[in-house]
Design a protein around this motif. Structure first.
Motif, mmCIF file in Angstrom:
data_model
loop_
_atom_site.group_PDB
_atom_site.id
_atom_site.type_symbol
_atom_site.label_atom_id
_atom_site.label_comp_id
_atom_site.label_asym_id
_atom_site.label_seq_id
_atom_site.Cartn_x
_atom_site.Cartn_y
_atom_site.Cartn_z
ATOM 1 N N ILE A 122 0.723 -6.960 16.947
ATOM 2 C CA ILE A 122 -0.245 -6.136 16.196
ATOM 3 C C ILE A 122 -0.356 -6.607 14.754
ATOM 4 O O ILE A 122 -1.455 -6.806 14.228
ATOM 5 C CB ILE A 122 0.153 -4.649 16.269
ATOM 6 C CG1 ILE A 122 0.067 -4.164 17.716
ATOM 7 C CG2 ILE A 122 -0.729 -3.810 15.355
ATOM 8 C CD1 ILE A 122 0.601 -2.771 17.935
ATOM 9 N N LYS A 123 0.784 -6.793 14.103
ATOM 10 C CA LYS A 123 0.756 -7.240 12.713
ATOM 11 C C LYS A 123 0.167 -8.647 12.623
ATOM 12 O O LYS A 123 -0.601 -8.953 11.710
ATOM 13 C CB LYS A 123 2.162 -7.216 12.102
ATOM 14 C CG LYS A 123 2.151 -7.375 10.590
ATOM 15 C CD LYS A 123 3.535 -7.284 9.996
ATOM 16 C CE LYS A 123 4.048 -5.870 10.035
ATOM 17 N NZ LYS A 123 5.313 -5.708 9.312
ATOM 18 N N PHE A 124 0.518 -9.506 13.580
ATOM 19 C CA PHE A 124 -0.027 -10.867 13.589
ATOM 20 C C PHE A 124 -1.545 -10.835 13.720
ATOM 21 O O PHE A 124 -2.245 -11.597 13.068
ATOM 22 C CB PHE A 124 0.593 -11.690 14.713
ATOM 23 C CG PHE A 124 0.054 -13.082 14.791
ATOM 24 C CD1 PHE A 124 0.404 -14.027 13.828
ATOM 25 C CD2 PHE A 124 -0.813 -13.463 15.809
ATOM 26 C CE1 PHE A 124 -0.103 -15.315 13.896
ATOM 27 C CE2 PHE A 124 -1.322 -14.744 15.873
ATOM 28 C CZ PHE A 124 -0.971 -15.676 14.917
ATOM 29 N N SER A 125 -2.073 -9.934 14.561
ATOM 30 C CA SER A 125 -3.529 -9.853 14.736
ATOM 31 C C SER A 125 -4.228 -9.408 13.455
ATOM 32 O O SER A 125 -5.372 -9.769 13.217
ATOM 33 C CB SER A 125 -3.881 -8.910 15.891
ATOM 34 O OG SER A 125 -3.551 -7.578 15.555
ATOM 35 N N ARG A 126 -3.519 -8.661 12.607
ATOM 36 C CA ARG A 126 -4.107 -8.225 11.337
ATOM 37 C C ARG A 126 -4.057 -9.312 10.269
ATOM 38 O O ARG A 126 -4.903 -9.316 9.382
ATOM 39 C CB ARG A 126 -3.385 -6.977 10.817
ATOM 40 C CG ARG A 126 -3.783 -5.717 11.550
ATOM 41 C CD ARG A 126 -3.227 -4.499 10.864
ATOM 42 N NE ARG A 126 -1.878 -4.290 11.395
ATOM 43 C CZ ARG A 126 -0.937 -3.592 10.786
ATOM 44 N NH1 ARG A 126 -1.168 -3.068 9.626
ATOM 45 N NH2 ARG A 126 0.245 -3.441 11.343
ATOM 46 N N ILE A 127 -3.064 -10.204 10.338
ATOM 47 C CA ILE A 127 -2.913 -11.192 9.264
ATOM 48 C C ILE A 127 -3.429 -12.583 9.630
ATOM 49 O O ILE A 127 -3.623 -13.408 8.744
ATOM 50 C CB ILE A 127 -1.439 -11.304 8.804
ATOM 51 C CG1 ILE A 127 -0.552 -11.863 9.913
ATOM 52 C CG2 ILE A 127 -0.936 -9.996 8.269
ATOM 53 C CD1 ILE A 127 0.865 -12.148 9.479
ATOM 54 N N LYS A 128 -3.700 -12.857 10.894
ATOM 55 C CA LYS A 128 -4.024 -14.227 11.304
ATOM 56 C C LYS A 128 -5.311 -14.755 10.677
ATOM 57 O O LYS A 128 -5.453 -15.953 10.481
ATOM 58 C CB LYS A 128 -4.055 -14.353 12.824
ATOM 59 C CG LYS A 128 -5.178 -13.621 13.506
ATOM 60 C CD LYS A 128 -5.078 -13.798 15.002
ATOM 61 C CE LYS A 128 -6.172 -13.036 15.711
ATOM 62 N NZ LYS A 128 -6.039 -13.154 17.165
ATOM 63 N N LYS A 129 -6.240 -13.880 10.332
ATOM 64 C CA LYS A 129 -7.495 -14.378 9.745
ATOM 65 C C LYS A 129 -7.328 -14.803 8.278
ATOM 66 O O LYS A 129 -8.179 -15.480 7.737
ATOM 67 C CB LYS A 129 -8.601 -13.340 9.888
ATOM 68 C CG LYS A 129 -8.385 -12.038 9.151
ATOM 69 C CD LYS A 129 -9.540 -11.099 9.415
ATOM 70 C CE LYS A 129 -9.283 -9.751 8.785
ATOM 71 N NZ LYS A 129 -10.365 -8.820 9.072
ATOM 72 N N TYR A 130 -6.208 -14.394 7.655
ATOM 73 C CA TYR A 130 -5.986 -14.729 6.248
ATOM 74 C C TYR A 130 -5.100 -15.957 6.053
ATOM 75 O O TYR A 130 -4.988 -16.472 4.952
ATOM 76 C CB TYR A 130 -5.345 -13.552 5.513
ATOM 77 C CG TYR A 130 -6.177 -12.302 5.551
ATOM 78 C CD1 TYR A 130 -7.385 -12.209 4.899
ATOM 79 C CD2 TYR A 130 -5.730 -11.174 6.263
ATOM 80 C CE1 TYR A 130 -8.155 -11.076 4.931
ATOM 81 C CE2 TYR A 130 -6.487 -10.015 6.312
ATOM 82 C CZ TYR A 130 -7.686 -9.965 5.651
ATOM 83 O OH TYR A 130 -8.439 -8.848 5.696
ATOM 84 N N ILE A 131 -4.454 -16.417 7.114
ATOM 85 C CA ILE A 131 -3.487 -17.494 6.951
ATOM 86 C C ILE A 131 -3.943 -18.774 7.638
ATOM 87 O O ILE A 131 -4.771 -18.753 8.550
ATOM 88 C CB ILE A 131 -2.107 -17.078 7.503
ATOM 89 C CG1 ILE A 131 -2.170 -16.723 8.990
ATOM 90 C CG2 ILE A 131 -1.524 -15.938 6.675
ATOM 91 C CD1 ILE A 131 -0.828 -16.396 9.634
ATOM 92 N N PHE A 132 -3.392 -19.884 7.146
ATOM 93 C CA PHE A 132 -3.631 -21.169 7.786
ATOM 94 C C PHE A 132 -2.403 -22.051 7.532
ATOM 95 O O PHE A 132 -1.577 -21.765 6.665
ATOM 96 C CB PHE A 132 -4.912 -21.845 7.280
ATOM 97 C CG PHE A 132 -4.827 -22.336 5.862
ATOM 98 C CD1 PHE A 132 -4.529 -23.670 5.599
ATOM 99 C CD2 PHE A 132 -5.070 -21.487 4.792
ATOM 100 C CE1 PHE A 132 -4.468 -24.142 4.293
ATOM 101 C CE2 PHE A 132 -5.005 -21.945 3.494
ATOM 102 C CZ PHE A 132 -4.700 -23.280 3.241
#
Length: 164
Positions: A151-161
Motif C-alpha cells: 500500500i505504501k509502495f503504491s503511494r510513493i512509486k510515482k514520486y521515485i526513480f
C-alpha cells in the motif's frame, strides 16, 4: 393484612418488592403533604463565610499573580490547527513533489521523508538498505525496506526513480 397486600400486588401486576416501593413512595408523599399542611419549616442553618485572604497572600508573596503570567498560547494558531483537515496534510505535502522527482539512490533522509507515509525511521531504513546493496537497481526493491508494504509502495512509486 399482609395477604391482602400480596393479593393487591398480584391484581396490579407488581412483584412484592415493586409493591413495597410504591407503598413507601405514597407514604412519603402523604407525610410531606401533611408536614406542609401543618406549616413545618426546617431550622435554617447559619451562613458560613470564608476568608481566603491568608491563602491569597501566599501567592502574592511568591509573586505569582495573573498579571505576571504571560500567555504562552497562540489562540489564532490553535484555531488554525483545528480547522485543518489532518487527512489532507499528506496530500498537501505531495503537491510539492513531482512525478519521478526523487532519486532513491542519492536522496537524503529529509528528501525521503517528503514521500507520503515515510517518516524518519523508514527514511533511515531506506538509506541503510541502499548502503548495504550499494544502491538500488529498481524501485521494486523498496518493498524490501521494513515499514514499506504494498500500500505504501503504491503511494510513493510515482514520486521515485532509480538513478546513478
Amino acid at each position: 393484612m399482609l395477604i391482602r397486600f400480596e393479593e393487591i400486588s398480584k391484581i396490579i401486576g407488581f412483584t412484592k418488592t415493586e409493591f413495597r416501593v410504591v407503598v413507601f413512595l405514597i407514604a412519603s408523599l402523604l407525610l410531606g403533604v401533611a408536614l406542609h399542611y401543618w406549616g413545618y419549616e426546617p431550622a435554617e442553618s447559619p451562613l458560613h463565610t470564608f476568608d481566603y485572604s491568608e491563602s491569597d497572600s501566599i501567592y502574592t508573596s511568591a509573586d505569582i499573580s495573573l498579571k505576571n503570567v504571560e500567555k504562552r498560547v497562540d489562540s489564532k494558531q490553535e484555531l488554525l490547527d483545528f480547522s485543518v483537515d489532518k487527512s489532507d496534510e499528506s496530500k498537501a505535502g505531495n503537491k510539492e513533489l513531482l512525478e519521478n522527482s526523487i532519486n532513491i539512490n542519492t536522496a537524503d533522509i529529509e528528501l525521503l521523508m517528503k514521500l507520503p507515509g515515510v517518516g524518519i525511521k523508514t527514511a533511515e531504513r531506506i538509506v541503510q538498505l541502499r548502503n548495504q546493496r550499494s544502491g538500488f537497481t529498481e524501485i521494486k526493491e523498496m518493498l524490501d525496506v521494513k515499514g514499506i508494504g504494498e500500500i505504501k509502495f503504491s503511494r510513493i512509486k510515482k514520486y521515485i526513480f532509480v538513478g546513478k
